[in-house]
Design a protein around this motif. Structure first.
Motif, PDB file in Angstrom:
ATOM      1  N   GLY A   2       1.248  -0.977  -0.342  1.00  8.99           N
ATOM      2  CA  GLY A   2       0.477  -0.315   0.446  1.00  8.99           C
ATOM      3  C   GLY A   2       0.581   0.855  -0.208  1.00  8.99           C
ATOM      4  N   ALA A   3       0.160   2.692  -0.113  1.00  7.17           N
ATOM      5  CA  ALA A   3       1.203   4.088  -0.085  1.00  7.17           C
ATOM      6  C   ALA A   3       1.792   3.504   0.645  1.00  7.17           C
ATOM      7  CB  ALA A   3      -0.026   4.814   0.201  1.00  7.17           C
ATOM      8  N   GLY A   4       1.174   3.557   1.785  1.00  8.55           N
ATOM      9  CA  GLY A   4       2.120   4.154   3.680  1.00  8.55           C
ATOM     10  C   GLY A   4       3.291   2.906   3.921  1.00  8.55           C
ATOM     11  N   HIS A   5       3.752   1.893   2.915  1.00  3.49           N
ATOM     12  CA  HIS A   5       4.880   1.223   2.609  1.00  3.49           C
ATOM     13  C   HIS A   5       5.807   2.034   2.023  1.00  3.49           C
ATOM     14  CE1 HIS A   5       7.507  -1.890   3.581  1.00  3.49           C
ATOM     15  NE2 HIS A   5       7.597  -2.227   2.282  1.00  3.49           N
ATOM     16  N   LEU A   6       5.153   1.934   0.361  1.00  2.00           N
ATOM     17  CA  LEU A   6       5.888   2.922  -0.717  1.00  2.00           C
ATOM     18  C   LEU A   6       6.730   4.583  -0.067  1.00  2.00           C
ATOM     19  CD1 LEU A   6       3.538   1.383  -2.764  1.00  2.00           C
ATOM     20  CD2 LEU A   6       6.166   1.186  -3.351  1.00  2.00           C
ATOM     21  N   ILE A   7       5.541   5.051   0.578  1.00  2.00           N
ATOM     22  CA  ILE A   7       6.074   6.188   1.342  1.00  2.00           C
ATOM     23  C   ILE A   7       7.387   5.834   1.916  1.00  2.00           C
ATOM     24  CG2 ILE A   7       5.406   8.265   2.370  1.00  2.00           C
ATOM     25  CD1 ILE A   7       2.792   7.887   0.921  1.00  2.00           C
ATOM     26  N   ASP A   8       7.544   5.237   2.953  1.00  2.00           N
ATOM     27  CA  ASP A   8       8.959   4.783   3.566  1.00  2.00           C
ATOM     28  C   ASP A   8       9.519   4.330   3.285  1.00  2.00           C
ATOM     29  OD1 ASP A   8       6.969   5.100   6.114  1.00  2.00           O
ATOM     30  OD2 ASP A   8       6.717   3.041   6.409  1.00  2.00           O
ATOM     31  N   ILE A   9       9.319   3.236   2.157  1.00  3.70           N
ATOM     32  CA  ILE A   9      11.165   3.100   0.492  1.00  3.70           C
ATOM     33  C   ILE A   9      11.360   4.714   0.424  1.00  3.70           C
ATOM     34  CG2 ILE A   9      11.434   1.765  -1.500  1.00  3.70           C
ATOM     35  CD1 ILE A   9       9.304  -0.050   0.011  1.00  3.70           C
ATOM     36  N   LEU A  10      10.142   5.720   0.033  1.00  2.00           N
ATOM     37  CA  LEU A  10      10.959   6.426  -0.635  1.00  2.00           C
ATOM     38  C   LEU A  10      11.447   7.935   0.351  1.00  2.00           C
ATOM     39  CD1 LEU A  10       8.208   6.858  -3.473  1.00  2.00           C
ATOM     40  CD2 LEU A  10      10.294   6.701  -3.664  1.00  2.00           C
ATOM     41  N   LEU A  11      10.666   8.319   1.822  1.00  2.41           N
ATOM     42  CA  LEU A  11      11.213   8.881   2.121  1.00  2.41           C
ATOM     43  C   LEU A  11      13.016   7.898   2.882  1.00  2.41           C
ATOM     44  CD1 LEU A  11       9.021  10.053   4.101  1.00  2.41           C
ATOM     45  CD2 LEU A  11      10.196  11.447   2.664  1.00  2.41           C
ATOM     46  N   GLY A  12      12.806   6.543   2.654  1.00  2.00           N
ATOM     47  CA  GLY A  12      14.781   5.970   2.834  1.00  2.00           C
ATOM     48  C   GLY A  12      14.793   5.505   4.403  1.00  2.00           C
ATOM     49  N   ARG A  13      13.074   5.247   5.236  1.00  2.00           N
ATOM     50  CA  ARG A  13      12.218   4.384   6.449  1.00  2.00           C
ATOM     51  C   ARG A  13      13.292   3.529   6.565  1.00  2.00           C
ATOM     52  NH1 ARG A  13       6.831   7.586   7.005  1.00  2.00           N
ATOM     53  NH2 ARG A  13       7.614   9.626   7.600  1.00  2.00           N
ATOM     54  N   ARG A  14      13.895   3.348   7.714  1.00  2.00           N
ATOM     55  CA  ARG A  14      14.204   1.702   7.846  1.00  2.00           C
ATOM     56  C   ARG A  14      13.213   1.365   9.027  1.00  2.00           C
ATOM     57  NH1 ARG A  14      19.514   3.131   5.912  1.00  2.00           N
ATOM     58  NH2 ARG A  14      20.519   1.856   4.546  1.00  2.00           N
ATOM     59  N   THR A  15      11.793   1.224   8.508  1.00  2.00           N
ATOM     60  CA  THR A  15      11.304   0.547   9.018  1.00  2.00           C
ATOM     61  C   THR A  15      11.389  -1.354   9.608  1.00  2.00           C
ATOM     62  OG1 THR A  15       9.443   0.006   7.451  1.00  2.00           O
ATOM     63  CG2 THR A  15       9.150   2.760   8.774  1.00  2.00           C
ATOM     64  N   PRO A  16      10.730  -1.985  10.269  1.00  2.00           N
ATOM     65  CA  PRO A  16      10.591  -3.388  10.688  1.00  2.00           C
ATOM     66  C   PRO A  16      10.286  -3.941   9.469  1.00  2.00           C
ATOM     67  CG  PRO A  16       9.780  -2.283  12.868  1.00  2.00           C
ATOM     68  CD  PRO A  16      10.377  -1.102  11.978  1.00  2.00           C
ATOM     69  N   LYS A  17       8.707  -2.911   8.605  1.00  2.00           N
ATOM     70  CA  LYS A  17       8.291  -4.505   7.035  1.00  2.00           C
ATOM     71  C   LYS A  17       9.979  -3.685   6.065  1.00  2.00           C
ATOM     72  CE  LYS A  17       4.355  -3.946   5.062  1.00  2.00           C
ATOM     73  NZ  LYS A  17       2.706  -3.229   5.159  1.00  2.00           N
ATOM     74  N   VAL A  18       9.918  -2.397   5.951  1.00  2.00           N
ATOM     75  CA  VAL A  18      11.296  -2.371   4.908  1.00  2.00           C
ATOM     76  C   VAL A  18      12.278  -3.231   5.402  1.00  2.00           C
ATOM     77  CG1 VAL A  18      12.488  -0.373   4.020  1.00  2.00           C
ATOM     78  CG2 VAL A  18      10.721  -0.107   4.669  1.00  2.00           C
ATOM     79  N   THR A  19      12.967  -3.030   6.362  1.00  2.00           N
ATOM     80  CA  THR A  19      13.976  -4.025   6.675  1.00  2.00           C
ATOM     81  C   THR A  19      14.183  -5.619   6.322  1.00  2.00           C
ATOM     82  OG1 THR A  19      13.790  -4.206   8.786  1.00  2.00           O
ATOM     83  CG2 THR A  19      14.916  -1.876   7.558  1.00  2.00           C
ATOM     84  N   GLN A  20      12.763  -5.824   6.690  1.00  2.00           N
ATOM     85  CA  GLN A  20      11.956  -7.979   6.740  1.00  2.00           C
ATOM     86  C   GLN A  20      12.175  -8.024   5.759  1.00  2.00           C
ATOM     87  OE1 GLN A  20       8.503  -8.163   8.135  1.00  2.00           O
ATOM     88  NE2 GLN A  20       7.925  -9.837   8.169  1.00  2.00           N
TER      89      GLN A  20
END
Length: 622
Positions: free
Chosen positions: A436-454
């Motif tokens: 969804g949008a929230g996860h894609l925005i985290d990727i574009l903003l360079g946020r290493r959230t648990p979901k992104v790194t997982q």
């Protein structure tokens, strides 16, 4: 049956003045009324508050016999009849809420020619007894109210309205007038075909409601935003808040009550008795807020609704315009306020994907939604866009919507659009993943959230490339990409997917322009405590007189058990306040004061004005 004789044409103007208390017709009314009085069929498209009802009520009073009004609004028939009786009109209704005794009395009155207007639900026309009853009386005309209910692609479709095409066959000499407040050219055509009105004269009024200010705000904390809107701009005003779900209706109503705002819920899941009580209170009491699903509102003839607020995105422009049109029927300043966010788009797309019907039906729903998104995301005048949707062109911006009052900036968003579309492409096509949008925005903003790194998404080439925009700006960008058809959503969690048009942007063959997200949604200036005086636009010295007249009206309405507006509208009280008539003959010249109301309430008005003149000025020390 012989064609009834027609009274002289001046009778219409006489009825307008004598019964309804108006000296002149509004734009378009005279032509419609004279056509129907003369026995012609008519299809009338006129906005809410434009005076549609007079277009059949006056002909019914001018022609011999009883005007038969087909209306789907069973719950409101009593109020409609009460309002007419307050004017001295002999009105009644037949529907399933009546006792056998009351029904027989009404039928006898119709056959005896003792009714000017008879309201029927369309369901009753299925009964042979109803048709036989109508054959026994003299019918002045058939009025088909809320005629959009016959259109399957419109809103509020009612299958029983399809039966109304038979009126022409059974009573060919009785004129028919069909009326609705909103219809696109396609809905207009469908009404014409289904009701057999191809040979009728069509009257299409200007749909513009210049007294309504249209505003769309970015949805952030909707409950808090709504509360601020009500407290700062509409404290003490009557209004409607629309929500998509029943649970939202109840939660918002409870929230408003907890914060000191008198609010009631209304949705189809409530007990019928509770619904009826809440509707009656909203109509009869001043300053109540009704929180409702779209099950509420059609036919509500409360003139002093000062605002309509939407906390969820409407499904279509047609529905939106019908709902917002319930504000400001008295012509005084009102607000149509909509809070709109990315999740609304995701939710509506999901509802379309899971809706009943074939692919063509879902495609039509998608077209409705696309038009609504286009209205929300425009940088141009919203009123121009609204009227254009209904086939009417406006030459200049209105000056009374948020995009006119606070001009929107657009910017070249091609590069950010390419970055978002690239992120979706990398996940979907390279890793077979959907998010969804929230996860894609985290990727574009360079946020290493648990979901992104997982998922190892911090190793993607698009990781961190979107730092030039804030999270709010990225959410706005996604919303606008959806509105422009460059992204789509699917599934319960609103995963983002590319469309056929996405490739044009990724290849650089298409530029993308977006509306710049405001840091804070503009709002009107804080309103003085006496908000109602502002709504009716009175000078300060006239406010006490107006409030005293309102108090008299409220007490009188309570004694009689009717809504206050059935006595006089705010607009009529405003004119009385400014003109200060000192005799019944002077009062009779005020717009909205007909003969029956003059006889019934005239002395009460004069006594109230006299008391006001005798009262000491506030702060005078007397």
């Amino acid at each position: 049956m012989t064609l009834p004789s027609v009274r002289p044409q001046p009778a219409a103007a006489d009825v307008l003045r004598r019964v309804f208390g108006y000296e002149s017709f509004r734009d378009g009314q005279r032509q419609i009324i004279e056509h129907v009085v003369a026995g012609g069929d008519a299809l009338v498209l006129m906005p809410t508050g434009g005076g549609k009802s007079l277009c059949y009520q006056i002909p019914a009073l001018c022609r011999p016999g009883t005007g038969v009004v087909i209306s789907p609004l069973i719950a409101l028939m009593q109020d409609q009849v009460d309002a007419l009786r307050a004017l001295g009109v002999r009105a009644g209704f037949l529907n399933s809420t009546q006792s056998d005794v009351a029904r027989r009395e009404m039928e006898s009155a119709f056959v005896a020619g003792e009714l000017d207007l008879l309201y029927l639900a369309p369901e009753r026309l299925r009964l042979r007894a109803t048709a036989d009853l109508l054959d026994r009386g003299e019918i002045a005309l058939f009025a088909i109210d809320e005629a959009h209910c016959v259109a399957q692609w419109g809103h509020d479709f009612r299958p029983d309205y399809l039966l109304l095409s038979e009126l022409r066959q059974r009573w060919p000499e009785v004129p028919r007038v069909a009326l609705t407040a909103t219809a696109t050219p396609a809905t207009h055509e469908e009404i014409t075909t289904r009701l057999g009105l191809e040979n009728a004269r069509h009257f299409v009024a200007d749909f513009d409601r210049p007294n309504i200010q249209y505003r769309v705000v970015p949805k952030k904390e909707p409950k808090a935003q709504l509360l601020e809107f009500l407290r700062t701009e509409h404290a003490g005003d009557a209004g409607i808040v629309y929500c998509l779900s029943r649970s939202s209706v109840e939660k918002i109503a409870e929230f408003l009550v907890a914060n000191g705002i008198a609010a009631l819920p209304y949705h189809a899941g409530l007990d019928a008795r509770v619904r009826a009580e809440n509707q009656a209170r909203f109509l009869r009491e001043d300053g109540l807020v009704m929180v409702a699903t779209i099950a509420f509102g059609m036919g509500i003839d409360k003139p002093d609704v000062r605002f309509v607020a939407h906390l969820d995105l409407p499904k279509s422009v047609e529905g939106y315009y019908q709902e917002t049109g319930r504000a400001g029927r008295d012509g005084l300043r009102s607000t149509a306020w909509l809070a709109y966010g990315l999740q609304d788009v995701v939710q509506q797309r999901r509802l379309i994907d899971t809706s009943d019907g074939d692919a063509a039906h879902r495609r039509r729903l998608g077209q409705h939604l696309d038009a609504m998104l286009g209205l929300c995301e425009t940088v141009e005048c919203r009123r121009v866009g609204l009227l254009s949707y209904f086939g009417q062109q406006r030459a200049a911006p209105c000056g009374n919507c948020d995009t006119c009052l606070h001009p929107q900036q657009s910017w070249d968003a091609t590069v950010p659009a390419q970055k978002m579309l690239s992120a979706v492409l990398r996940l979907h096509r390279e890793r077979r993943q959907k998010f969804g949008a929230g996860h894609l925005i985290d990727i574009l903003l360079g946020r290493r959230t648990p979901k992104v790194t997982q998922h190892g998404h911090d190793t993607l080439t698009v990781f961190g490339i979107g730092a030039e925009l804030s999270e709010a700006e990225w959410r706005g960008a996604v919303r606008q990409l959806l509105a422009q058809g460059l992204l789509t959503v699917e599934g319960e969690h609103g995963t983002l997917l590319l469309t056929d048009a996405s490739g044009e942007v990724l290849r650089g063959d298409r530029t993308v322009s977006m509306r710049r997200e405001p840091e804070r949604a503009p709002r009107a200036a804080a309103v003085p405590k006496n908000r109602r005086a502002v709504a009716v636009e009175l000078p300060d010295h006239a406010v006490p007189v107006f409030e005293r007249l309102r108090a008299w009206r409220g007490a009188t309405a309570k004694e009689q058990g009717i809504p206050a507006y059935m006595i006089f509208h705010d607009a009529t009280l405003r004119e009385i306040t400014l003109r200060r008539p000192s005799s019944l003959s002077e009062l009779a010249t005020v717009s909205g004061v007909g003969e029956n109301k003059l006889a019934k309430y005239g002395q009460g008005i004069l006594d109230t004005l006299a008391e006001t003149e005798a009262a000491p000025e506030p702060g005078s020390g007397q």
